[in-house]
Design an enzyme around this catalytic site. Structure first.
Site, PDB file in Angstrom:
ATOM      1  N   HIS A   1      -8.198   5.881   3.910  1.00 58.27           N
ATOM      2  CA  HIS A   1      -8.217   4.460   3.552  1.00 58.27           C
ATOM      3  C   HIS A   1      -8.195   4.273   2.033  1.00 58.27           C
ATOM      4  O   HIS A   1      -9.174   4.548   1.352  1.00 58.27           O
ATOM      5  CB  HIS A   1      -9.480   3.823   4.168  1.00 58.27           C
ATOM      6  CG  HIS A   1      -9.653   2.377   3.881  1.00 58.27           C
ATOM      7  ND1 HIS A   1     -10.887   1.765   3.839  1.00 58.27           N
ATOM      8  CD2 HIS A   1      -8.755   1.396   3.634  1.00 58.27           C
ATOM      9  CE1 HIS A   1     -10.734   0.480   3.560  1.00 58.27           C
ATOM     10  NE2 HIS A   1      -9.456   0.236   3.438  1.00 58.27           N
TER      11      HIS A   1
ATOM     12  N   ASP B   1      10.698   3.101   5.523  1.00 52.17           N
ATOM     13  CA  ASP B   1      10.471   1.737   6.013  1.00 52.17           C
ATOM     14  C   ASP B   1      11.509   1.443   7.100  1.00 52.17           C
ATOM     15  O   ASP B   1      12.312   2.309   7.450  1.00 52.17           O
ATOM     16  CB  ASP B   1      10.493   0.708   4.862  1.00 52.17           C
ATOM     17  CG  ASP B   1       9.575  -0.477   5.163  1.00 52.17           C
ATOM     18  OD1 ASP B   1       9.815  -1.194   6.159  1.00 52.17           O
ATOM     19  OD2 ASP B   1       8.607  -0.679   4.415  1.00 52.17           O
TER      20      ASP B   1
ATOM     21  N   VAL C   1       1.920   0.977   7.823  1.00 48.40           N
ATOM     22  CA  VAL C   1       2.724  -0.164   8.299  1.00 48.40           C
ATOM     23  C   VAL C   1       1.786  -1.344   8.543  1.00 48.40           C
ATOM     24  O   VAL C   1       0.589  -1.258   8.287  1.00 48.40           O
ATOM     25  CB  VAL C   1       3.527   0.198   9.585  1.00 48.40           C
ATOM     26  CG1 VAL C   1       4.482   1.354   9.302  1.00 48.40           C
ATOM     27  CG2 VAL C   1       2.617   0.525  10.754  1.00 48.40           C
TER      28      VAL C   1
ATOM     29  N   MET D   1       0.825  -1.208   0.000  1.00 49.76           N
ATOM     30  CA  MET D   1       0.000   0.000   0.000  1.00 49.76           C
ATOM     31  C   MET D   1       0.863   1.263   0.000  1.00 49.76           C
ATOM     32  O   MET D   1       0.623   2.188  -0.768  1.00 49.76           O
ATOM     33  CB  MET D   1      -0.937   0.007   1.224  1.00 49.76           C
ATOM     34  CG  MET D   1      -1.925  -1.121   1.243  1.00 49.76           C
ATOM     35  SD  MET D   1      -2.982  -1.184  -0.215  1.00 49.76           S
ATOM     36  CE  MET D   1      -4.020   0.243   0.006  1.00 49.76           C
TER      37      MET D   1
HETATM   38  P1  NAI Z   1       2.728  -4.753   3.722  1.00 54.28           P
HETATM   39  O1  NAI Z   1       3.045  -5.852   4.644  1.00 54.28           O
HETATM   40  O2  NAI Z   1       2.859  -4.951   2.264  1.00 54.28           O
HETATM   41  O3  NAI Z   1       3.578  -3.456   4.097  1.00 54.28           O
HETATM   42  C1  NAI Z   1       3.808  -2.995   5.392  1.00 54.28           C
HETATM   43  C2  NAI Z   1       5.160  -2.343   5.415  1.00 54.28           C
HETATM   44  O4  NAI Z   1       5.358  -1.680   6.667  1.00 54.28           O
HETATM   45  C3  NAI Z   1       6.332  -3.326   5.253  1.00 54.28           C
HETATM   46  O5  NAI Z   1       7.134  -2.939   4.163  1.00 54.28           O
HETATM   47  C4  NAI Z   1       7.077  -3.210   6.570  1.00 54.28           C
HETATM   48  O6  NAI Z   1       8.461  -3.411   6.444  1.00 54.28           O
HETATM   49  C5  NAI Z   1       6.739  -1.790   6.973  1.00 54.28           C
HETATM   50  N1  NAI Z   1       7.002  -1.499   8.388  1.00 54.28           N
HETATM   51  C6  NAI Z   1       6.844  -2.320   9.457  1.00 54.28           C
HETATM   52  N2  NAI Z   1       7.254  -1.667  10.573  1.00 54.28           N
HETATM   53  C7  NAI Z   1       7.656  -0.446  10.210  1.00 54.28           C
HETATM   54  C8  NAI Z   1       8.191   0.673  10.908  1.00 54.28           C
HETATM   55  N3  NAI Z   1       8.362   0.650  12.211  1.00 54.28           N
HETATM   56  N4  NAI Z   1       8.490   1.795  10.212  1.00 54.28           N
HETATM   57  C9  NAI Z   1       8.326   1.840   8.877  1.00 54.28           C
HETATM   58  N5  NAI Z   1       7.850   0.790   8.161  1.00 54.28           N
HETATM   59  C10 NAI Z   1       7.507  -0.320   8.821  1.00 54.28           C
HETATM   60  O7  NAI Z   1       1.214  -4.325   4.095  1.00 54.28           O
HETATM   61  P2  NAI Z   1       0.154  -3.547   3.210  1.00 54.28           P
HETATM   62  O8  NAI Z   1      -0.722  -4.516   2.551  1.00 54.28           O
HETATM   63  O9  NAI Z   1       0.830  -2.504   2.436  1.00 54.28           O
HETATM   64  O10 NAI Z   1      -0.738  -2.859   4.348  1.00 54.28           O
HETATM   65  C11 NAI Z   1      -0.319  -1.721   5.053  1.00 54.28           C
HETATM   66  C12 NAI Z   1      -1.509  -1.116   5.773  1.00 54.28           C
HETATM   67  O11 NAI Z   1      -2.525  -0.781   4.824  1.00 54.28           O
HETATM   68  C13 NAI Z   1      -2.191  -2.022   6.778  1.00 54.28           C
HETATM   69  O12 NAI Z   1      -2.643  -1.236   7.853  1.00 54.28           O
HETATM   70  C14 NAI Z   1      -3.354  -2.583   6.010  1.00 54.28           C
HETATM   71  O13 NAI Z   1      -4.390  -3.002   6.835  1.00 54.28           O
HETATM   72  C15 NAI Z   1      -3.749  -1.387   5.191  1.00 54.28           C
HETATM   73  N6  NAI Z   1      -4.513  -1.675   3.986  1.00 54.28           N
HETATM   74  C16 NAI Z   1      -4.223  -2.743   3.197  1.00 54.28           C
HETATM   75  C17 NAI Z   1      -4.955  -3.011   2.067  1.00 54.28           C
HETATM   76  C18 NAI Z   1      -4.600  -4.191   1.219  1.00 54.28           C
HETATM   77  O14 NAI Z   1      -5.380  -4.504   0.305  1.00 54.28           O
HETATM   78  N7  NAI Z   1      -3.465  -4.825   1.421  1.00 54.28           N
HETATM   79  C19 NAI Z   1      -6.070  -2.138   1.659  1.00 54.28           C
HETATM   80  C20 NAI Z   1      -6.259  -0.983   2.500  1.00 54.28           C
HETATM   81  C21 NAI Z   1      -5.509  -0.784   3.623  1.00 54.28           C
END
Ligand code: NAI
Length: 741
Positions: free
Chosen positions: A465, A353, A410, A334
């Site tokens: 969102h 990140d 995150v 995202m």
């Molecule tokens: P993802 O797992 O692909 O990415 C999360 C990222 O956050 C990772 O690259 C990780 O290394 C990073 N991260 C972890 N701890 C960190 C820190 N302390 N500082 C900086 N970066 C850090 O997850 P995704 O799918 O991108 O989801 C992210 C957020 O978006 C979640 O809250 C999710 O619920 C929300 N979301 C996801 C959707 C989806 O379809 N995947 C749709 C809408 C919202």
């Protein structure tokens, strides 16, 4: 004339320049049509005029089509005394005007060429088709097309008659039923235009044609005219209609009267002399206009989208916020997507990140997306480099300083989100934009009010969102926490509009608005499965409702393990009050067996590894529920459709009752853009309004009796039914999203 400037040159060519005063783009109003009529009459009656060239005085295009605001905002429709046949006649008369005037121009006896200096859509292209010769300017942003089908209509200004006579029924039907536009080379190749030249040469080329060839008779008005590819009575032409009918039916499941009426108009019109053909077209056009589907689609896809794009949900009195630097926390799927759309909008983006490698990975994703644009010829290499330069990938939180906004993306974990919020805000609120900066979370499930407790300034904390994939999905759901201020809401809307997405504002609730309603579609699919309907029937009928996919395949797409996790969270938070979903236990068992959905190739379906091979239903499904309905009678189809659509609609009504969403326009637009709710209906709230609230409640009462409390109509609906209200009536045109209670 109000909208055209004219200039008669020494060769006797009357140059008519379309230039609606005070507008950046030309559209067709009644007054512009009157001007075209005056041009036709002048050309016909003045012997000095040897020919006519029509062009536009706008730098950004020729004409965007009919002015729908004027055409449909009031007019004959507002006259409540008109009913039935009288209303149809009044609609016909109003709609026939464009056809009448364009035909006058086409038969004025003098050659008419059009110099299309940019975009020409809908009525703009239809005017061009009524000219005897078409010159189009060459340019990356130039396109011509008839997109009416996208707002529930079809081309009613002669387009459904002239385009097939020009390029053949098959090509014309394909273009009109998809609302597809042509780029200059495609338009020339298909025969939609006669010549493509550089923008500064269009008028000259049109004049040259008048001077050298200038034929004042349209090809379909000549004796020896034959429809390209054959008409309906020609063996090849007949195939087009037999196959086309089946194909359109397969794509639209008969949900769109505009598609059916387009087919009628072309099929019948091509067998008639032109003057009768345009009357037939208008008759089908008027019929289409009067359908609830066209009315609802027009409202949602045109008027509501336009209102939202102008910031209809934005609290007034807050100065427009500028965004020059925005930090994104988390460079995962995202976060990287958000960085990409921000950079495209020219915003400097700090993509953060945990370590440099993860941040770089996110930036690489942006680079890949940009590269795709370049390879498709949609972006230059220079522009790509410029855009990529705007993205700074780093693990260093200090770089947040000076941002106007931080978006947190995150992992979906409350403690982690709270920690990064504190870390980021320490920098955000100490930089030079500290006084005006805001913080947004992209959480998909955690209540914003809970996350905001970690914030220094909960009034500046808001949910932003996005949907996946961020580069393609147009909607952004903005969520207000208890403390979120109007000023923060206004800024969040400014940000979403700046990145060219569509914002809707909702109040805090589990699943917010979109995920909460969408989940009911999937859950009802599982209930149907548990009730003994064969899975193939459930998904086929699911698609017949107009949803992009059936509920079981959707469940696979989202991921079965995610569904199980979300339900477990819900069970935890609701305690004894929790009622498990039908089929929930069975899906949990599938997950335990390693069936996670499409992502690992195993879910309700088996997904073969070979590219292009179709998925097949998993044979183990019948071990859970033995299908009792394996052949669907029409009554089964009707019942499944009702259950799937009404279940979503009653949830949306509950969202209104609870104040989760407050503006029907946003509810409708959101339902279509976020979860693909049957577009023919104009959206989930328009569906209820077009059924009628009282009839909807009566049906919900029956469904509650038959299937349980999930269909129970909320008090709001009973109240509206008693008062004879509609959602659009009760919640008003200018409804604003309020604050959380
Ligand atoms: P993802 O797992 O692909 O990415 C999360 C990222 O956050 C990772 O690259 C990780 O290394 C990073 N991260 C972890 N701890 C960190 C820190 N302390 N500082 C900086 N970066 C850090 O997850 P995704 O799918 O991108 O989801 C992210 C957020 O978006 C979640 O809250 C999710 O619920 C929300 N979301 C996801 C959707 C989806 O379809 N995947 C749709 C809408 C919202």
């Amino acid at each position: 004339m109000e909208n055209f400037k004219t200039d008669l040159d020494a060769d006797g060519i009357l140059l008519c320049t379309f230039d609606v005063p005070g507008k950046t783009m030309n559209t067709f109003t009644k007054s512009a049509l009157a001007d075209v009529e005056a041009i036709a009459n002048r050309a016909k009656s003045e012997a000095d005029i040897k020919g006519v060239v029509i062009t536009s005085g706008k730098t950004n295009g020729f004409c965007a089509g009919a002015d729908l605001e004027e055409l449909f905002g009031g007019g004959w429709e507002a006259d409540a005394s008109l009913q039935g046949e009288d209303l149809l006649k009044a609609t016909f008369d109003a709609a026939f005007e464009m056809n009448r005037v364009y035909r006058l121009l086409e038969t004025c006896g003098k050659p008419v060429a059009v110099a299309i200096n940019g975009l020409a859509l809908g009525g703009g292209l239809e005017l061009s088709l009524a000219c005897h010769y078409r010159v189009l300017s060459n340019g990356p942003k130039v396109q011509v097309g008839l997109p009416e089908i996208k707002i529930g209509l079809f081309p009613g200004g002669g387009g459904s008659q002239r385009l097939p006579r020009l390029i053949g029924a098959q090509a014309a039907l394909m273009a009109m039923s998809e609302g597809k536009s042509f780029k200059p080379a495609e338009a020339l190749g298909a025969g939609v235009v006669d010549e493509v030249v550089d923008n500064d040469k269009v008028v000259e080329a049109a004049k040259t044609w008048i001077k050298t060839k200038g034929d004042p008779v349209q090809r379909w008005d000549k004796k020896d005219y034959k429809i390209p590819g054959g008409g309906p009575y020609h063996p090849a032409g007949a195939q087009v209609f037999i196959m086309g009918n089946a194909l359109l039916r397969k794509q639209s499941y008969g949900n769109y009267p505009a598609v059916v009426n387009l087919m009628h108009s072309v099929y019948e019109g091509l067998q008639l002399p032109f003057d009768t053909a345009i009357k037939v077209e208008t008759r089908y056009f008027a019929k289409t206009l009067m359908t609830p589907q066209a009315k609802a689609m027009l409202r949602t896809f045109f008027f509501s989208m336009q209102a939202i794009a102008k910031g209809s949900g934005r609290p007034s009195g807050v100065p427009k916020a500028e965004f020059t630097q925005v930090a994104v926390l988390g460079a995962g799927m995202m976060g990287a997507g958000i960085a990409y759309v921000q950079a495209l909008a020219g915003i400097k983006t700090i993509l953060i990140d945990r370590d440099q490698e993860s941040a770089d990975k996110g930036r690489k994703h942006c680079e890949d997306l940009l590269m795709k644009q370049v390879s498709r010829g949609k972006m230059t290499k220079e522009k790509m480099a410029e855009t990529l330069d705007l993205i700074v990938a780093t693990p260093d939180y200090d770089q947040i300083k000076g941002s106007e906004l931080v978006i947190e993306a995150v992992f979906e974990n409350t403690e982690l989100k709270e920690k990064v919020t504190k870390d980021a805000e320490a920098r955000l609120y100490s930089g030079d934009k500290a006084d005006s900066a805001i913080f947004g979370s992209n959480t998909s499930t955690i209540p914003i009010t809970i996350l905001s407790t970690a914030s220094q300034k909960p009034e500046n904390f808001i949910g932003i969102h996005f949907f996946s994939p961020v580069d393609k999905m147009m909607l952004v759901e903005i969520i207000l926490g208890k403390e979120t201020s109007d000023e923060t809401l206004a800024k969040a809307i400014d940000y979403v509009l700046k990145i060219r997405k569509t914002p809707i504002a909702v109040n805090d609730s589990r699943g917010f608005y979109t995920s909460r309603c969408f989940a009911t579609f999937v859950a009802e699919g599982m209930a149907l499965w548990a009730d003994g309907y064969a899975p193939a029937i459930i998904d086929n009928v699911g698609r017949m409702t107009g949803m992009p996919r059936g509920p079981l395949e959707m469940n696979d797409d989202v991921a079965l393990d995610l569904m199980v996790k979300v339900q477990a969270e819900m069970a935890k938070s609701q305690g004894d009050a929790y009622v498990p979903l039908a089929g929930e236990k069975e899906v949990a068992d599938m997950v335990a067996k390693g069936r996670y959905g499409r992502k690992n190739g195993k879910g309700f379906y088996d997904y073969p590894a070979e590219k292009g091979a179709s998925k097949t239903l998993w044979s183990g499904l019948s071990d859970y529920f033995t299908p009792t309905v394996t052949e669907a009678e029409p009554s089964d189809v009707a019942e499944i459709k009702t259950r799937l659509l009404y279940r979503q609609a009653v949830e949306a009504a509950r969202c209104f009752e609870e104040g989760v969403i407050t503006d029907p326009r946003e509810a409708d637009v959101g339902s279509i853009l976020a979860w693909g709710f049957a577009p023919w209906s104009g959206g989930v709230i328009s569906l209820i309004d077009s059924i009628g609230v009282a009839a909807f409640v009566a049906e919900l009462d029956r469904l509650t009796q038959a299937y349980g409390a999930r269909f129970e109509p909320p008090k709001l609906l009973r109240d509206m039914a008693a008062k004879g209200e509609t959602f659009y009536g009760r919640f008003g045109k200018d409804a604003k999203a309020g604050k959380a209670a």
